[in-house]
Design a protein around this motif. Structure first.
Motif, PDB file in Angstrom:
ATOM      1  N   GLU A  33       0.830  -1.205   0.000  1.00  0.00           N
ATOM      2  CA  GLU A  33       0.000   0.000   0.000  1.00  0.00           C
ATOM      3  C   GLU A  33       0.869   1.261   0.000  1.00  0.00           C
ATOM      4  O   GLU A  33       1.796   1.390   0.803  1.00  0.00           O
ATOM      5  N   ASP A  34       0.600   2.151  -0.928  1.00  0.00           N
ATOM      6  CA  ASP A  34       1.312   3.430  -1.065  1.00  0.00           C
ATOM      7  C   ASP A  34       2.787   3.281  -1.425  1.00  0.00           C
ATOM      8  O   ASP A  34       3.559   4.221  -1.273  1.00  0.00           O
ATOM      9  N   ALA A  35       3.199   2.077  -1.881  1.00  0.00           N
ATOM     10  CA  ALA A  35       4.598   1.895  -2.280  1.00  0.00           C
ATOM     11  C   ALA A  35       4.726   1.137  -3.598  1.00  0.00           C
ATOM     12  O   ALA A  35       5.810   1.077  -4.152  1.00  0.00           O
ATOM     13  N   GLY A  36       3.655   0.540  -4.090  1.00  0.00           N
ATOM     14  CA  GLY A  36       3.697  -0.156  -5.365  1.00  0.00           C
ATOM     15  C   GLY A  36       3.702  -1.657  -5.242  1.00  0.00           C
ATOM     16  O   GLY A  36       3.504  -2.227  -4.168  1.00  0.00           O
ATOM     17  N   SER A  37       3.918  -2.306  -6.383  1.00  0.00           N
ATOM     18  CA  SER A  37       3.951  -3.762  -6.464  1.00  0.00           C
ATOM     19  C   SER A  37       5.323  -4.210  -6.950  1.00  0.00           C
ATOM     20  O   SER A  37       5.944  -3.556  -7.781  1.00  0.00           O
ATOM     21  N   TRP A  38       5.755  -5.331  -6.413  1.00  0.00           N
ATOM     22  CA  TRP A  38       7.055  -5.911  -6.781  1.00  0.00           C
ATOM     23  C   TRP A  38       6.860  -7.381  -7.093  1.00  0.00           C
ATOM     24  O   TRP A  38       6.138  -8.082  -6.381  1.00  0.00           O
ATOM     25  N   PHE A  39       7.505  -7.851  -8.142  1.00  0.00           N
ATOM     26  CA  PHE A  39       7.398  -9.219  -8.604  1.00  0.00           C
ATOM     27  C   PHE A  39       8.754  -9.892  -8.435  1.00  0.00           C
ATOM     28  O   PHE A  39       9.767  -9.384  -8.914  1.00  0.00           O
ATOM     29  N   VAL A  40       8.782 -11.013  -7.720  1.00  0.00           N
ATOM     30  CA  VAL A  40      10.033 -11.729  -7.468  1.00  0.00           C
ATOM     31  C   VAL A  40       9.876 -13.157  -7.994  1.00  0.00           C
ATOM     32  O   VAL A  40       8.932 -13.856  -7.616  1.00  0.00           O
ATOM     33  N   ILE A  41      10.790 -13.550  -8.857  1.00  0.00           N
ATOM     34  CA  ILE A  41      10.820 -14.921  -9.344  1.00  0.00           C
ATOM     35  C   ILE A  41      11.999 -15.617  -8.681  1.00  0.00           C
ATOM     36  O   ILE A  41      13.119 -15.095  -8.677  1.00  0.00           O
ATOM     37  N   VAL A  42      11.732 -16.781  -8.104  1.00  0.00           N
ATOM     38  CA  VAL A  42      12.775 -17.591  -7.485  1.00  0.00           C
ATOM     39  C   VAL A  42      12.878 -18.879  -8.306  1.00  0.00           C
ATOM     40  O   VAL A  42      11.875 -19.556  -8.526  1.00  0.00           O
ATOM     41  N   ASN A  43      14.077 -19.182  -8.776  1.00  0.00           N
ATOM     42  CA  ASN A  43      14.315 -20.399  -9.548  1.00  0.00           C
ATOM     43  C   ASN A  43      15.494 -21.130  -8.922  1.00  0.00           C
ATOM     44  O   ASN A  43      16.643 -20.821  -9.220  1.00  0.00           O
ATOM     45  N   ASN A  44      15.174 -22.058  -8.010  1.00  0.00           N
ATOM     46  CA  ASN A  44      16.204 -22.788  -7.267  1.00  0.00           C
ATOM     47  C   ASN A  44      17.222 -21.843  -6.641  1.00  0.00           C
ATOM     48  O   ASN A  44      18.422 -22.054  -6.733  1.00  0.00           O
ATOM     49  N   GLY A  45      16.713 -20.795  -6.019  1.00  0.00           N
ATOM     50  CA  GLY A  45      17.564 -19.845  -5.312  1.00  0.00           C
ATOM     51  C   GLY A  45      17.961 -18.620  -6.112  1.00  0.00           C
ATOM     52  O   GLY A  45      18.351 -17.611  -5.544  1.00  0.00           O
ATOM     53  N   SER A  46      17.891 -18.692  -7.443  1.00  0.00           N
ATOM     54  CA  SER A  46      18.214 -17.527  -8.272  1.00  0.00           C
ATOM     55  C   SER A  46      17.047 -16.554  -8.222  1.00  0.00           C
ATOM     56  O   SER A  46      15.893 -16.949  -8.417  1.00  0.00           O
ATOM     57  N   LEU A  47      17.342 -15.282  -7.953  1.00  0.00           N
ATOM     58  CA  LEU A  47      16.306 -14.269  -7.779  1.00  0.00           C
ATOM     59  C   LEU A  47      16.278 -13.293  -8.953  1.00  0.00           C
ATOM     60  O   LEU A  47      17.319 -12.813  -9.399  1.00  0.00           O
TER      61      LEU A  47
END
Length: 113
Positions: A33-47
């Protein structure tokens, strides 16, 4: 956007690999809220981190204040969820694993609020 929130996701992106998530794969979206959206993909530890707002395996939403308290180790994510201050949709197991990326409040000596 909050400097604390932005810095957290910048650190994740710069990390590139998180050993604590070495057996984890999935996508996670934070709606703050009031800061936006963030998308994180994790692939066997790789971010991989982006500001995409596409669907994700797990979506968490909370206030900017609560998110920043988690980032600095003053609030436990599970406690926020149980208090109804953080909503989680989708893969709850992934949410529990993502919690490893936040500092442990017990180590910081901080009290929950």
């Amino acid at each position: 956007m909050s400097d604390t929130t932005y810095a957290f996701f910048e650190r994740l992106a710069a990390r590139g690999y998180e050993p604590l998530l070495h057996n984890v794969s999935g996508s996670f979206r934070w709606d703050i809220e009031d800061a936006g959206s963030w998308f994180v993909i994790v692939n066997n530890g790789s971010l991989t981190v982006s500001s995409d707002t596409v669907g994700a395996d797990c979506v968490a939403a909370c206030s900017k204040e609560d998110f920043e308290r988690m980032v600095v180790g003053k609030q436990n994510p599970t406690t926020l969820f149980l208090q109804g201050k953080m909503k989680i949709a989708g893969n709850l197991s992934l949410a529990m694993l993502f919690q490893r990326l936040f500092p442990d409040e017990s180590l910081s000596g901080a009290k929950q609020g």
